[in-house]
Structure formats: structure tokens, C-alpha cells
Design a protein around this motif. Structure first.
Motif, mmCIF file in Angstrom:
data_model
loop_
_atom_site.group_PDB
_atom_site.id
_atom_site.type_symbol
_atom_site.label_atom_id
_atom_site.label_comp_id
_atom_site.label_asym_id
_atom_site.label_seq_id
_atom_site.Cartn_x
_atom_site.Cartn_y
_atom_site.Cartn_z
ATOM 1 N N THR A 31 0.835 -1.205 0.000
ATOM 2 C CA THR A 31 0.000 0.000 0.000
ATOM 3 C C THR A 31 0.868 1.253 0.000
ATOM 4 O OG1 THR A 31 -0.120 0.000 2.412
ATOM 5 C CG2 THR A 31 -1.877 -1.156 1.212
ATOM 6 N N ALA A 32 2.165 1.071 -0.133
ATOM 7 C CA ALA A 32 3.080 2.213 -0.142
ATOM 8 C C ALA A 32 2.729 3.165 -1.274
ATOM 9 C CB ALA A 32 4.517 1.733 -0.292
ATOM 10 N N ASN A 33 2.908 4.460 -1.015
ATOM 11 C CA ASN A 33 2.669 5.446 -2.056
ATOM 12 C C ASN A 33 3.515 6.680 -1.820
ATOM 13 O OD1 ASN A 33 0.822 7.699 -0.747
ATOM 14 N ND2 ASN A 33 0.088 5.726 0.016
ATOM 15 N N VAL A 34 3.695 7.438 -2.885
ATOM 16 C CA VAL A 34 4.438 8.692 -2.853
ATOM 17 C C VAL A 34 3.466 9.798 -3.248
ATOM 18 C CG1 VAL A 34 6.331 10.002 -3.886
ATOM 19 C CG2 VAL A 34 6.607 7.562 -3.439
ATOM 20 N N SER A 35 3.489 10.896 -2.489
ATOM 21 C CA SER A 35 2.576 12.002 -2.794
ATOM 22 C C SER A 35 3.275 13.334 -2.592
ATOM 23 C CB SER A 35 1.329 11.922 -1.911
ATOM 24 O OG SER A 35 1.683 12.056 -0.555
ATOM 25 N N THR A 75 11.235 -1.317 1.320
ATOM 26 C CA THR A 75 10.591 -0.872 0.082
ATOM 27 C C THR A 75 11.616 -0.103 -0.744
ATOM 28 O OG1 THR A 75 8.407 -0.715 1.122
ATOM 29 C CG2 THR A 75 8.758 0.600 -0.865
ATOM 30 N N ASP A 76 11.716 -0.412 -2.019
ATOM 31 C CA ASP A 76 12.602 0.325 -2.922
ATOM 32 C C ASP A 76 11.844 1.481 -3.556
ATOM 33 O OD1 ASP A 76 14.881 -1.259 -2.516
ATOM 34 O OD2 ASP A 76 14.286 -2.668 -4.076
ATOM 35 N N ASN A 94 16.359 2.671 -0.569
ATOM 36 C CA ASN A 94 15.541 1.751 0.218
ATOM 37 C C ASN A 94 15.124 2.459 1.498
ATOM 38 O OD1 ASN A 94 15.211 -0.531 2.350
ATOM 39 N ND2 ASN A 94 15.113 -1.560 0.360
ATOM 40 N N ASN A 95 13.885 2.267 1.906
ATOM 41 C CA ASN A 95 13.376 2.942 3.093
ATOM 42 C C ASN A 95 13.807 2.295 4.407
ATOM 43 O OD1 ASN A 95 11.659 0.645 2.836
ATOM 44 N ND2 ASN A 95 10.098 1.691 4.047
ATOM 45 N N GLY A 96 14.450 1.133 4.352
ATOM 46 C CA GLY A 96 14.832 0.449 5.585
ATOM 47 C C GLY A 96 13.592 0.048 6.360
ATOM 48 N N ASP A 97 13.417 0.630 7.552
ATOM 49 C CA ASP A 97 12.238 0.323 8.352
ATOM 50 C C ASP A 97 11.357 1.551 8.587
ATOM 51 O OD1 ASP A 97 13.815 1.722 10.103
ATOM 52 O OD2 ASP A 97 13.819 0.217 11.680
ATOM 53 N N VAL A 98 11.519 2.578 7.738
ATOM 54 C CA VAL A 98 10.732 3.809 7.866
ATOM 55 C C VAL A 98 9.482 3.690 7.007
ATOM 56 C CG1 VAL A 98 10.717 6.291 7.492
ATOM 57 C CG2 VAL A 98 12.795 5.170 8.309
#
Length: 139
Positions: A31-35, A75-76, A94-98
Motif C-alpha cells: 500500500t506504499a505510495n508517494v505524494s 521498500t525500494d 531503500n526505506n529500511g524500516d521507515v
């Protein structure tokens, strides 16, 4: 009559479930997204844009700042930079754990040597369509 309706409903539900299962192979499960992507001349210590611009001079660093939301661990996030329709640069982080955080990318000045119409696309993992596309001009 009730038995026929029940059978019809069960058949319809079964067809829908099978369809979803077949489509699942090509759907992203995150469900990751960029806005809220904006072009900026830099980011502050909190990774927030210091301004919002639409054009840059030749031979200057170009930044895009955005917000990452609902990202599972590892997540890449890929930034693909274009001049007209030609790829200028591509960077994956990569977001790691954020899960939720501001994020930014940079097109270094040594790659901003030609005036023209540019764009940056930001992708999550291996999605085929970008989460966001931001256009800008280099003069």
C-alpha cells in the motif's frame, strides 16, 4: 426458486474470486505510495523542500522532494530523471524500516548541462506505472 438464486449468487462470487486470484499475480501487494512531489532547489535538515520551483539554471543541482506513506520495511523507491524522452539518471533507494517520511532525490549539476524540458518519475518497488511524475524546465 430460492435454491436457484443461492446457486447463482455462489457461482457469481466464485467467478469473482477466481478472477481476483488470476489478477493477483500482476498486482502490487504494497500500500506504499508517494505524494506531494515538488521540485526544489534544496532540502532542509528535516528533508523538507526549502522552496518550490518549476525551472532551474543549467549546471545546478535539481531536487525533487515528496512524501512516502504506508511503506513496509525494505521498500525500494526509484527516481528516473528524463530530458525530453531520454533517461538522464536513475537512482534507487531503500526505506529500511521507515514507513512514513519525507524523501528526496537529486539530479546532480554535472547531469544538468542541456536546456530543455525535464521530468522525474518516482516508482515504488517494481511497479510499472510511476507513483508520481513531476516536470520542470532547465534554462
Amino acid at each position: 426458486m430460492k435454491k436457484n438464486k443461492l446457486t447463482l449468487y455462489l457461482l457469481a462470487i466464485t467467478i469473482m474470486l477466481v478472477s481476483v486470484l488470476f489478477m493477483g499475480a500482476s498486482c502490487s501487494s504494497t500500500t506504499a505510495n508517494v505524494s506531494n512531489a515538488v521540485m526544489t532547489t534544496g532540502v532542509d535538515d528535516s528533508s523538507m523542500p526549502i522552496d518550490e520551483v518549476t525551472s532551474f539554471p543549467v549546471n545546478t543541482d535539481v531536487y525533487v522532494a515528496a512524501e512516502l506513506h504506508n511503506a513496509p520495511d525494505d521498500t525500494d523507491i526509484t527516481f528516473i530523471w528524463y530530458l525530453e524522452d531520454q533517461v538522464v539518471d536513475s537512482v534507487t533507494i531503500n526505506n529500511g524500516d521507515v514507513s512514513d517520511a519525507p524523501l528526496w532525490g537529486i539530479l546532480p549539476a554535472e547531469l544538468v548541462t542541456t536546456p530543455g524540458n525535464y521530468a522525474v518519475e518516482i516508482y515504488i518497488d517494481d511497479r510499472e506505472e510511476p507513483d508520481t511524475v513531476t516536470e520542470f524546465v532547465v534554462k
